[in-house]
Design a protein around this motif. Structure first.
Motif, PDB file in Angstrom:
ATOM      1  N   GLY A 121      -1.446  -2.867   7.952  1.00  0.00           N
ATOM      2  CA  GLY A 121      -1.523  -2.873   6.492  1.00  0.00           C
ATOM      3  C   GLY A 121      -1.442  -4.284   5.948  1.00  0.00           C
ATOM      4  O   GLY A 121      -2.173  -4.652   5.030  1.00  0.00           O
ATOM      5  N   PHE A 159      -4.190   0.070  -7.130  1.00  0.00           N
ATOM      6  CA  PHE A 159      -3.410   1.300  -7.205  1.00  0.00           C
ATOM      7  C   PHE A 159      -4.303   2.526  -6.988  1.00  0.00           C
ATOM      8  O   PHE A 159      -3.875   3.496  -6.362  1.00  0.00           O
ATOM      9  CB  PHE A 159      -2.598   1.371  -8.500  1.00  0.00           C
ATOM     10  CG  PHE A 159      -1.327   0.552  -8.401  1.00  0.00           C
ATOM     11  CD1 PHE A 159      -0.170   1.120  -7.887  1.00  0.00           C
ATOM     12  CD2 PHE A 159      -1.316  -0.786  -8.749  1.00  0.00           C
ATOM     13  CE1 PHE A 159       0.988   0.358  -7.746  1.00  0.00           C
ATOM     14  CE2 PHE A 159      -0.166  -1.554  -8.608  1.00  0.00           C
ATOM     15  CZ  PHE A 159       0.997  -0.974  -8.110  1.00  0.00           C
ATOM     16  N   ALA A 161      -6.917   2.716  -4.986  1.00  0.00           N
ATOM     17  CA  ALA A 161      -7.129   2.832  -3.540  1.00  0.00           C
ATOM     18  C   ALA A 161      -5.845   3.263  -2.840  1.00  0.00           C
ATOM     19  O   ALA A 161      -5.888   4.070  -1.903  1.00  0.00           O
ATOM     20  CB  ALA A 161      -7.605   1.494  -2.975  1.00  0.00           C
ATOM     21  N   ALA A 162      -4.707   2.740  -3.304  1.00  0.00           N
ATOM     22  CA  ALA A 162      -3.436   3.099  -2.668  1.00  0.00           C
ATOM     23  C   ALA A 162      -3.179   4.601  -2.792  1.00  0.00           C
ATOM     24  O   ALA A 162      -2.739   5.242  -1.836  1.00  0.00           O
ATOM     25  CB  ALA A 162      -2.290   2.308  -3.291  1.00  0.00           C
ATOM     26  N   TYR A 163      -3.490   5.162  -3.957  1.00  0.00           N
ATOM     27  CA  TYR A 163      -3.284   6.607  -4.133  1.00  0.00           C
ATOM     28  C   TYR A 163      -4.257   7.429  -3.289  1.00  0.00           C
ATOM     29  O   TYR A 163      -3.947   8.548  -2.894  1.00  0.00           O
ATOM     30  CB  TYR A 163      -3.374   6.996  -5.614  1.00  0.00           C
ATOM     31  CG  TYR A 163      -2.058   6.747  -6.321  1.00  0.00           C
ATOM     32  CD1 TYR A 163      -0.995   7.628  -6.151  1.00  0.00           C
ATOM     33  CD2 TYR A 163      -1.870   5.626  -7.108  1.00  0.00           C
ATOM     34  CE1 TYR A 163       0.221   7.402  -6.761  1.00  0.00           C
ATOM     35  CE2 TYR A 163      -0.647   5.385  -7.729  1.00  0.00           C
ATOM     36  CZ  TYR A 163       0.395   6.286  -7.547  1.00  0.00           C
ATOM     37  OH  TYR A 163       1.605   6.051  -8.134  1.00  0.00           O
ATOM     38  N   VAL A 165      -5.363   6.426  -0.265  1.00  0.00           N
ATOM     39  CA  VAL A 165      -4.993   6.249   1.142  1.00  0.00           C
ATOM     40  C   VAL A 165      -3.628   6.868   1.453  1.00  0.00           C
ATOM     41  O   VAL A 165      -3.397   7.360   2.567  1.00  0.00           O
ATOM     42  CB  VAL A 165      -5.017   4.741   1.507  1.00  0.00           C
ATOM     43  CG1 VAL A 165      -4.426   4.492   2.882  1.00  0.00           C
ATOM     44  CG2 VAL A 165      -6.442   4.206   1.443  1.00  0.00           C
ATOM     45  N   ALA A 166      -2.731   6.866   0.468  1.00  0.00           N
ATOM     46  CA  ALA A 166      -1.345   7.313   0.706  1.00  0.00           C
ATOM     47  C   ALA A 166      -1.236   8.706   1.350  1.00  0.00           C
ATOM     48  O   ALA A 166      -0.431   8.882   2.278  1.00  0.00           O
ATOM     49  CB  ALA A 166      -0.551   7.250  -0.587  1.00  0.00           C
ATOM     50  N   PRO A 167      -2.043   9.707   0.931  1.00  0.00           N
ATOM     51  CA  PRO A 167      -1.896  11.023   1.561  1.00  0.00           C
ATOM     52  C   PRO A 167      -2.118  10.995   3.079  1.00  0.00           C
ATOM     53  O   PRO A 167      -1.533  11.782   3.809  1.00  0.00           O
ATOM     54  CB  PRO A 167      -2.979  11.869   0.875  1.00  0.00           C
ATOM     55  CG  PRO A 167      -3.169  11.216  -0.445  1.00  0.00           C
ATOM     56  CD  PRO A 167      -2.974   9.751  -0.208  1.00  0.00           C
ATOM     57  N   MET A 169      -1.119   8.678   4.942  1.00  0.00           N
ATOM     58  CA  MET A 169       0.007   7.940   5.523  1.00  0.00           C
ATOM     59  C   MET A 169       1.310   8.710   5.425  1.00  0.00           C
ATOM     60  O   MET A 169       2.368   8.188   5.740  1.00  0.00           O
ATOM     61  CB  MET A 169       0.169   6.606   4.761  1.00  0.00           C
ATOM     62  CG  MET A 169      -0.905   5.603   5.049  1.00  0.00           C
ATOM     63  SD  MET A 169      -0.752   5.062   6.753  1.00  0.00           S
ATOM     64  CE  MET A 169      -2.374   5.459   7.334  1.00  0.00           C
ATOM     65  N   LYS A 170       1.239   9.935   4.974  1.00  0.00           N
ATOM     66  CA  LYS A 170       2.447  10.720   4.711  1.00  0.00           C
ATOM     67  C   LYS A 170       3.392  10.771   5.903  1.00  0.00           C
ATOM     68  O   LYS A 170       4.601  10.721   5.754  1.00  0.00           O
ATOM     69  CB  LYS A 170       2.062  12.155   4.308  1.00  0.00           C
ATOM     70  CG  LYS A 170       2.503  12.480   2.906  1.00  0.00           C
ATOM     71  CD  LYS A 170       2.098  13.882   2.540  1.00  0.00           C
ATOM     72  CE  LYS A 170       2.579  14.152   1.108  1.00  0.00           C
ATOM     73  NZ  LYS A 170       1.955  15.311   0.522  1.00  0.00           N
ATOM     74  N   TRP A 173       6.392   8.490   6.405  1.00  0.00           N
ATOM     75  CA  TRP A 173       7.551   8.497   5.503  1.00  0.00           C
ATOM     76  C   TRP A 173       8.337   9.777   5.500  1.00  0.00           C
ATOM     77  O   TRP A 173       9.505   9.789   5.145  1.00  0.00           O
ATOM     78  CB  TRP A 173       7.099   8.177   4.079  1.00  0.00           C
ATOM     79  CG  TRP A 173       6.337   6.897   4.026  1.00  0.00           C
ATOM     80  CD1 TRP A 173       5.011   6.734   3.798  1.00  0.00           C
ATOM     81  CD2 TRP A 173       6.861   5.585   4.285  1.00  0.00           C
ATOM     82  NE1 TRP A 173       4.683   5.409   3.879  1.00  0.00           N
ATOM     83  CE2 TRP A 173       5.792   4.688   4.173  1.00  0.00           C
ATOM     84  CE3 TRP A 173       8.133   5.097   4.585  1.00  0.00           C
ATOM     85  CZ2 TRP A 173       5.953   3.318   4.352  1.00  0.00           C
ATOM     86  CZ3 TRP A 173       8.296   3.738   4.764  1.00  0.00           C
ATOM     87  CH2 TRP A 173       7.210   2.869   4.653  1.00  0.00           C
TER      88      TRP A 173
ATOM     89  N   TYR B  43       3.754   8.496  -3.600  1.00  0.00           N
ATOM     90  CA  TYR B  43       3.946   9.945  -3.462  1.00  0.00           C
ATOM     91  C   TYR B  43       4.636  10.513  -4.703  1.00  0.00           C
ATOM     92  O   TYR B  43       5.064  11.663  -4.699  1.00  0.00           O
ATOM     93  CB  TYR B  43       4.742  10.247  -2.184  1.00  0.00           C
ATOM     94  CG  TYR B  43       4.048   9.674  -0.961  1.00  0.00           C
ATOM     95  CD1 TYR B  43       2.900  10.282  -0.462  1.00  0.00           C
ATOM     96  CD2 TYR B  43       4.494   8.500  -0.363  1.00  0.00           C
ATOM     97  CE1 TYR B  43       2.231   9.743   0.621  1.00  0.00           C
ATOM     98  CE2 TYR B  43       3.827   7.951   0.716  1.00  0.00           C
ATOM     99  CZ  TYR B  43       2.699   8.568   1.207  1.00  0.00           C
ATOM    100  OH  TYR B  43       2.028   8.025   2.265  1.00  0.00           O
ATOM    101  N   GLY B  96      -5.126  -2.603  -1.946  1.00  0.00           N
ATOM    102  CA  GLY B  96      -4.359  -1.389  -2.242  1.00  0.00           C
ATOM    103  C   GLY B  96      -4.244  -0.483  -1.028  1.00  0.00           C
ATOM    104  O   GLY B  96      -3.186   0.109  -0.773  1.00  0.00           O
ATOM    105  N   GLY B  98      -4.287  -1.468   2.108  1.00  0.00           N
ATOM    106  CA  GLY B  98      -3.312  -2.118   2.991  1.00  0.00           C
ATOM    107  C   GLY B  98      -1.893  -1.919   2.500  1.00  0.00           C
ATOM    108  O   GLY B  98      -0.966  -1.699   3.300  1.00  0.00           O
TER     109      GLY B  98
END
Lengths: 174, 209
Positions: A121, A159, A161-163, A165-167, A169-170, A173, B43, B96, B98
């Protein structure tokens, strides 16, 4: 070791901390005529290191060449500022009893996988920060408060793109 | 007083360290040296990132605006990041992605590493590697990097509105955003008010032994 749900209570109120951060940023405008930054310090170090090992390669990169111009990469303002960030973060954690050797991760991911993801990352952010000419500090915060259009474009893109990609990466966490 | 002060080279580097210490201190105090806390933003379980970032932007924006209006700070001499539409759109999106993978951004990775976190050090090293490799392989990116330049374009210019109006608008949006963030966090803290009730009501209607 990672299960300390009450730990976040020890942190400052986010709005209060935000106002404090805003005043630091304002102080930078007033004293230096520029804002905060982070990725620029990495770039200066990368330029300086390349120049020390292979000067021809460094000079051939227009991106590095900018950092090699006077006063040179090792006297870059952001390099000193980021050294301060490390000192300030360390002192704050020390006084709050929050210094801890650990790898933050969810219960379902190994220590090693989390480290690989953090490194990967980080590398991806490096590419993004070069293209965008800044990161969350120098572009989003600094330019955002000065109403720079590119800064708000960056905030939206990052933000967004982060939202997206985040799912994926669950697992890291929870 | 006429700010910015523009210190001598030596004094500027001392100021850099002092400002950096204050920056790192506030990030750590807010909990932004913790990847877990930052990831919570993505999240929607912990909106600290949004709250800190936007109250900081709001404070600095209002401060710069009023100091400018009062003649204390000459805003024309404060460096404003330039706008390059395509590189900042694509670079922002890559950044974002990354950010979501690492759970930290460059400044916060520095704080995380300085407070003993191995994942912070990994993100910090990754960031350096990414910039080093991109810098070495920069030639083919140069054209894209310099494309769609708009100079120091600002929101008041884009929206054709006075500076003060945009400041007021963003203040309103941020305050509404804070209210929204509190609402989202309240819902997260009491995660299933309706579902849970339905789930417990149904078996209660069954005759129990």
């Amino acid at each position: 070791m990672n299960d300390r749900p009450t730990r976040s209570r020890a942190y400052a109120d986010p709005y209060l901390a935000g106002v404090g951060l805003g005043l630091v940023l304002l102080a930078a405008y007033v004293v230096m005529g520029r804002g905060l930054g982070a990725s620029g310090a990495f770039a200066a170090t990368a330029a300086g290191a390349t120049n020390a090992v292979a000067p021809a390669r460094a000079a051939a990169s227009p991106f590095f060449a900018r950092y090699l111009a006077a006063p040179g990469p090792w006297r870059d303002w952001l390099l000193f500022e980021l050294a301060g960030v490390a000192i300030g973060g360390f002192l704050s954690a020390l006084l709050a009893g929050r210094l801890r050797r650990e790898v933050e991760r969810g219960p379902r991911i190994s220590r090693r996988s989390r480290l690989v993801l953090a490194f990967a990352g980080g590398s991806i952010m490096g590419l993004g920060a070069v293209l965008a000419r800044g990161c969350t500090s120098g572009l989003a915060l600094t330019g955002g408060a000065l109403l720079a259009a590119g800064s708000w474009l960056f905030i939206g893109a990052a933000f967004g793109a982060a939202y997206l990609v985040a799912p994926l990466m669950k697992r890291a966490w929870r | 007083m006429s700010a910015p002060l523009f210190l001598s080279d030596h004094a500027a580097l001392i100021a850099a360290v002092v400002i950096g210490i204050a920056f790192g201190w506030t990030l750590e105090r807010a909990g932004l040296g913790s990847a877990k806390k930052l990831a919570g933003q993505f999240y929607l379980t912990d909106l600290t990132v949004f709250k800190v970032m936007f109250s900081a932007i709001l404070t600095a924006m209002l401060g710069a605006f009023w100091l400018g209006r009062l003649g204390v700070l000459d805003l024309s001499r404060v460096y404003v990041p330039g706008t390059w539409l395509a590189p900042q759109l694509l670079g922002g999106a890559i950044f974002g992605a990354g950010f979501a993978i690492a759970g930290l951004c460059p400044g916060t990775s520095c704080v995380a590493a300085a407070t003993g976190r191995g994942d912070g050090l990994a993100a910090f090293t990754g960031m350096f590697t990414g910039i080093l490799v991109t810098g070495l392989a920069f030639a083919p990116l140069q054209r894209f990097y310099d494309s769609t330049s708009r100079g120091t374009l600002t929101l008041p210019e884009v929206l054709h509105l006075p500076y003060g109006t945009v400041v007021a608008l963003l203040t309103g949006i941020a305050l509404a955003g804070f209210a929204g963030a509190e609402w989202i966090e309240r819902r997260q803290r009491a995660p299933e008010p309706e579902h849970a009730r339905v789930a417990t009501l149904v078996p209660e209607q069954e005759p129990q032994a």
